[in-house]
Design an enzyme around this catalytic site. Structure first.
Site, mmCIF file in Angstrom:
data_model
loop_
_atom_site.group_PDB
_atom_site.id
_atom_site.type_symbol
_atom_site.label_atom_id
_atom_site.label_comp_id
_atom_site.label_asym_id
_atom_site.label_seq_id
_atom_site.Cartn_x
_atom_site.Cartn_y
_atom_site.Cartn_z
ATOM 1 C CG ASN A 9 17.267 65.044 53.441
ATOM 2 O OD1 ASN A 9 16.738 66.108 53.152
ATOM 3 N ND2 ASN A 9 17.523 64.112 52.541
ATOM 4 C CE LYS A 16 13.452 60.631 53.026
ATOM 5 N NZ LYS A 16 13.938 60.291 51.667
ATOM 6 N NE ARG A 90 19.433 66.788 49.608
ATOM 7 C CZ ARG A 90 18.371 66.428 48.898
ATOM 8 N NH1 ARG A 90 17.304 65.941 49.484
ATOM 9 N NH2 ARG A 90 18.382 66.568 47.589
ATOM 10 C CG HIS A 178 19.598 64.841 42.538
ATOM 11 N ND1 HIS A 178 18.848 64.777 41.373
ATOM 12 C CD2 HIS A 178 18.695 64.778 43.549
ATOM 13 C CE1 HIS A 178 17.573 64.674 41.675
ATOM 14 N NE2 HIS A 178 17.447 64.678 42.996
ATOM 15 C CG HIS A 205 19.571 60.951 41.637
ATOM 16 N ND1 HIS A 205 20.241 60.669 42.813
ATOM 17 C CD2 HIS A 205 18.305 61.268 42.009
ATOM 18 C CE1 HIS A 205 19.408 60.794 43.827
ATOM 19 N NE2 HIS A 205 18.221 61.171 43.363
ATOM 20 N N GLY A 209 12.553 62.946 42.254
ATOM 21 C CA GLY A 209 13.252 63.973 41.496
ATOM 22 C C GLY A 209 14.291 63.282 40.631
ATOM 23 N NE ARG A 238 10.813 68.138 42.023
ATOM 24 C CZ ARG A 238 11.990 67.847 42.543
ATOM 25 N NH1 ARG A 238 13.101 68.262 41.934
ATOM 26 N NH2 ARG A 238 12.073 67.149 43.652
ATOM 27 C CG ASP A 280 4.874 54.802 42.432
ATOM 28 O OD1 ASP A 280 5.540 54.128 41.620
ATOM 29 O OD2 ASP A 280 4.920 54.634 43.656
ATOM 30 N N GLY A 327 15.798 55.620 43.285
ATOM 31 C CA GLY A 327 14.656 54.700 43.287
ATOM 32 C C GLY A 327 14.435 53.922 42.015
ATOM 33 N N GLY A 329 16.220 54.139 39.198
ATOM 34 C CA GLY A 329 17.493 53.720 38.638
ATOM 35 C C GLY A 329 18.000 52.434 39.245
ATOM 36 C CD GLU A 330 19.588 52.857 44.448
ATOM 37 O OE1 GLU A 330 18.994 52.158 45.311
ATOM 38 O OE2 GLU A 330 20.178 53.906 44.735
ATOM 39 C CD GLU A 376 20.540 62.033 48.068
ATOM 40 O OE1 GLU A 376 20.462 62.993 47.289
ATOM 41 O OE2 GLU A 376 19.543 61.407 48.481
#
Length: 390
Positions: A9, A16, A90, A178, A205, A209, A238, A280, A327, A329-330, A376
């Site tokens: 990625n 990554k 990816r 995504h 998600h 992003g 963004r 953040d 991030g 969301g979890e 992913e």
């Protein structure tokens, strides 16, 4: 020797990677990242499947090719890295042509280069990674796994912008992104609750992003991101959706060139732009009580998220399941609760105790609310295996 699949990625200044045992249910053997490519103080980090460190080395990476060479040399010295059977990448944009993961060849590589204007922030680095693998391992199968392909099932009414047909003919439509995350979530939901996965689902998600996707009977029917990953929800840096007249205003009054506009909209806006403090959400939550700008950024983020859930529920004709992933969301019970607050008319009601505990199911209303970890890299490994074994 067991065959493996390497997933890559590539970002603008980082890569990554993960190495999986090849098979229909790939198991991760190791993972890591190469940081600060093209910048001082580069770093190579690698971990075993359980997260224990395998390498933490300071290395200067002048470009992506040098970074990948470092990775390949390191893998060659590892027993797990000697049976590589394929590499999965990816790839952020497949345009209208690529609706599914595809084996890399000259035709696909040429198509990706033509698509660079569609995703100039991402595609050049992803193409370099593909070319670096080809140079080091000639003949090794590579698979491009597109972030856009999951959304190619959207109806024309959802993909069409209200602009002249000549631009649509050039490919200026809603693509959505995504997709690897959404496909992974839907495969996992199908495994956990097969009947529910065939219903009406919104996946949120929420990471650096952010986007949402409306899924009906397992197929994407609408999503918040558009022609680029810049549209839709407010994100870390963004803008999300923006009145196009603002662009005209900036061009006329500030004389911005395309690169300056891109920098403003992609890297200086969103939570960072509203708060003036940080991109953040965790930082903003800590400062919310004493900083009005931090509080406003959080309120705008959650307000926009609620609006998009409402609009996607309308597109679906109702809602059976809401999934939070990535991030925020979890990992942010507070943001999940604030987003759901006020959506009781859709049948959404959060169980505060289960939400604080990050339980798998955090709802007590008619609509199920789930928290699911996305993966992913595993989705790339699965798609790569299906292509090379099929």
């Amino acid at each position: 020797m067991k065959r493996t699949i390497l997933t890559i990625n590539s970002g603008s200044s980082s890569i990554k990677f993960s190495l999986y045992e090849a098979g229909p249910a790939p198991g991760r053997l190791l993972f890591g990242r190469l940081e600060r490519i093209g910048l001082p103080e580069g770093r190579f980090l690698a971990f075993d499947a359980g997260g224990a460190p395998l390498s933490s080395t300071g290395v200067e990476f002048p470009d992506h090719g040098a970074a990948l060479k470092e990775l390949f040399n390191w893998l060659a010295g590892r027993p797990e890295g000697r049976g590589m059977g394929a590499v999965g990448h990816r790839v952020v944009h497949g345009g209208a042509e690529y609706t599914a993961p595809s084996r890399v060849g000259k035709q696909l590589l040429s198509a990706l280069k033509r698509l660079i204007p569609f995703a100039a922030e991402h595609l050049p680095h992803e193409i370099k990674a593909i070319e670096a693998v080809s140079s080091t391992f000639p003949g090794l199968p590579q698979v491009a796994c597109f972030d856009t392909s999951f959304h190619r099932t959207m109806p024309q009414t959802a993909t069409t912008f209200a602009i002249p047909a000549e631009f649509r003919a050039e490919g200026v439509i809603r693509y959505g992104f995504h997709g690897l995350s959404y496909e992974y979530i839907m495969e996992e939901l199908s495994r956990l609750e097969p009947d529910r996965s065939k219903g009406r689902t919104i996946i949120a998600h929420l990471g650096n992003g952010c986007s949402m996707c409306a899924v009906k009977e397992g197929r994407s029917i609408d999503t918040t991101m558009g022609f680029t990953p810049l549209g839709g929800l407010v994100m870390s840096t963004r803008t999300g959706d923006l009145d196009p007249g603002i662009i005209v205003y900036l061009l006329k009054t500030r004389g911005y060139n395309p690169d300056e506009l891109n920098e403003l909209l992609n890297k200086k806006s969103g939570l960072l732009g509203i708060s003036g403090i940080s991109p953040d959400m965790a930082d903003l939550l800590k400062k919310e009580a004493t900083d009005l700008s931090a509080a406003l950024a959080i309120e705008v983020f959650c307000y926009q998220a609620r609006k998009f859930i409402g609009s996607l529920a309308a597109a679906l004709g109702g809602l059976d399941t809401l999934v939070f992933t990535a991030g925020m969301g979890e990992n942010s019970p507070e943001i999940r609760e604030r987003i759901v607050e006020g959506l009781g008319f859709l049948g959404l009601e959060i169980d505060r105790e289960k939400n604080r505990e990050n339980s798998e199911v955090i709802s007590k209303g008619a609509v199920q609310i789930r928290v699911m970890k996305t993966n992913e890299e595993l989705m790339i490994a699965r798609q790569t295996w299906r292509i090379i074994s099929g």
